[in-house]
Design an enzyme around this catalytic site. Sequence first.
Site, PDB file in Angstrom:
ATOM      1  N   ASP A 398     -31.216 105.148 -10.770  1.00 13.97           N
ATOM      2  CA  ASP A 398     -30.507 106.399 -10.525  1.00 13.97           C
ATOM      3  C   ASP A 398     -30.683 106.865  -9.084  1.00 13.97           C
ATOM      4  O   ASP A 398     -31.751 106.687  -8.482  1.00 13.97           O
ATOM      5  CB  ASP A 398     -31.052 107.464 -11.490  1.00 13.97           C
ATOM      6  N   GLU A 451     -27.060 102.880  -8.626  1.00 15.27           N
ATOM      7  CA  GLU A 451     -26.109 103.964  -8.430  1.00 15.27           C
ATOM      8  C   GLU A 451     -26.260 104.402  -6.975  1.00 15.27           C
ATOM      9  O   GLU A 451     -27.107 105.229  -6.643  1.00 15.27           O
ATOM     10  CB  GLU A 451     -26.386 105.141  -9.376  1.00 15.27           C
TER      11      GLU A 451
END
Length: 715
Positions: A398, A451
Amino acid sequence: MTKLPAEAYAIIEGKHSDPFRYLGLHSEDGHSVVRALIPEASNVEAIGEQGETAPLQRIHDAGLFAGALPNGSKRYQLRARFGENVVDLDDPYRFPPVLSDFDLYLLGEGTHRRIYDKLGAHPMTLDGVDGVAFVVLAPNAKGVSVVGDFNFWNARRHPMRVRGVGYWELFVPRARAGDRYKFDITGSDGRRLPLKSDPVAFAAEVRPSTASIVVDESRIPRPRPAPSGINAVEAPISIYEVHLGSWRRKNGNEWLSYRDLAEQLPAYAKDMGFTHLELLPVSEHPFDGSWGYQPTGLYAPTSRFGTPEDFSVLVDACHREGLGVWLDWVPGHFPDDPHGLGYFDGTALYEHAHPMQGRHLDWGTLIYNYGRTEVVNFLVSNALFWLDRYSVDGLRVDAVASMLYLDYSRPAGEWIPNRHGGRENLEAIEFLRRFNIELFGHFPEATTAAEESTAWPQVSRPVEYGGLGFGFKWNMGWMHDTLKYIGKDPIYRKHHHGDVLFGLHYAFSENFILPLSHDEVVHGKRSILGRMPGDEWQRFANLRAYYSFMFGHPGKKLLFMGCEFGQEREWNHDHSLDWHLLAQHRHSGIQNLIRDLNWLYRSVPALHQMDCSQAGFEWVITHDSGGNVFAWLRKGFDARARCLVVVNFSPNVYHNYRVRVPFAGKWREALNSDSAHYGGSNVGNVGEVHTLEGNIPELSLTIPPLAAIFLVPES
């Protein structure tokens, strides 16, 4: 009472770094002396190897006792009286060290890849006695005690000793799996901190409680492996992204447990044709509204849905259905809850001390200090832990952009440049490279995905060639451009034709995943269906065309739960998806389309084998901005492995639309998103079309409105 040495008072005050030097069995002046710290005991006896007893004298009101050991015994127990109760105890301070010298060496240089085998709480048998070994990192603490159900949460009962470069350890006899515990830490300034949860705990209480829980890891079943090659770049990868707490609920609004999910979720994802499940972070977290992206327990599957054993059952059920399991992983930041990692030993241990380096302005969280050996070791070991203990197949990392840039979301003058004066976080870059090297080195069948929302180069390229080493990267640019395009009324789309074309200029610079994730259906962005323009029929037709475009486009696929049946409202983590919508044909039609797109994507090699290679793609029609039509060829390894994708983003039907193809003969219409089965108007090519006569193979197609068709050559 006898005048005591300074170290006795240090132990009583919780400020002694090695209570073994004073407590336990010692030889003094040729005599064996036992000292024990047992608060609340009215009197204490030592029990020798043959059962003989000798009283210990209370030498301090805090519960410090001392006396001779009977008959020179080397092994002993203690017998303590608490009111009317008499209890036989094993003295924690007679047992050997928990950490070996080799453990300390590896921990010191930051190369202990399995710290989860040593740190945390581990049930074991030492010297024939069952108990739990506790180990925690707190290098700047003046004293550390473990407190829990086994000692009535009394910090005086079990002070720990420090070894190596700050690892505190203690074996607690008769502690057991299921016991709750925390660490009572005295900082270097002498102040006691709020009780801290274990950073390497394998389970924790359900919020709002925050204690760690001792887990017997030998009872956690090891899930069977996923099918070999499931993460390969040339394999079909279609990911169903799921938040476990809101996928489906029961009994009104109650969470499904891991075992409930094991019975329902893998079977549904398999039926829908997905190849992978990606779970929003399952690491323990205090706040439901963070969705797991602000974790306090990186080594603990959240107890909201059950035990570690239950989570293992869910992973096994996914593998049984042939699905890969990826977890969202958050090594970029952590919340500042008092029981968590923040200011853990009275100093900035896991985070940067300077707020311009150590705190996220957007999220109010703390940033890991990637320049610290122990922190990098903690994070890399955690990544390996999920693959080792739970047979997880991949980690999606993330917020990578927030890790790579020192000035991420910071105003000018409120960030600290690197040693070269630049904005790149050099320590974070090295951490990410090491993470990928270690993960792929130990688990070559696994993968990672980033990401990363900027144009950072070579995210999914090998470290040895200057890359970050990820297996895949989310294509955030594709997502933004195409959602902007599809959200416009078709009459205006001819002015934004480039939004669709632009992504192919860089589509093969990385191993891309095309994400329609949870982030796109929250915070006022509306659902994916909610972004579609036009009347009711056009909205659903637009959605079908957009999903078909996605599955025909190069790149692996990711779809957030609920998108597969046209969830109307935004996602709400506190409620189930709106499964009742499937009673309406227009929603069940979307679900039918996603199911068929998944199985088409998996069964047609041209649609997945060269997802990440320029050689697997060829534009056929790019110039028809007035008609809002695009066409391209997808290619597989075999010379005849081809698929023609034609997408019409206008509400017009086009007859006798000429499209060149590489092979003469019959082309089968493998999928038409305008089929009545999906809620469309059934305009198409009646299942097949033949090339026209002439030197250059060409098809004359009927192209349905707001739809896509997929055609493959017949052998």
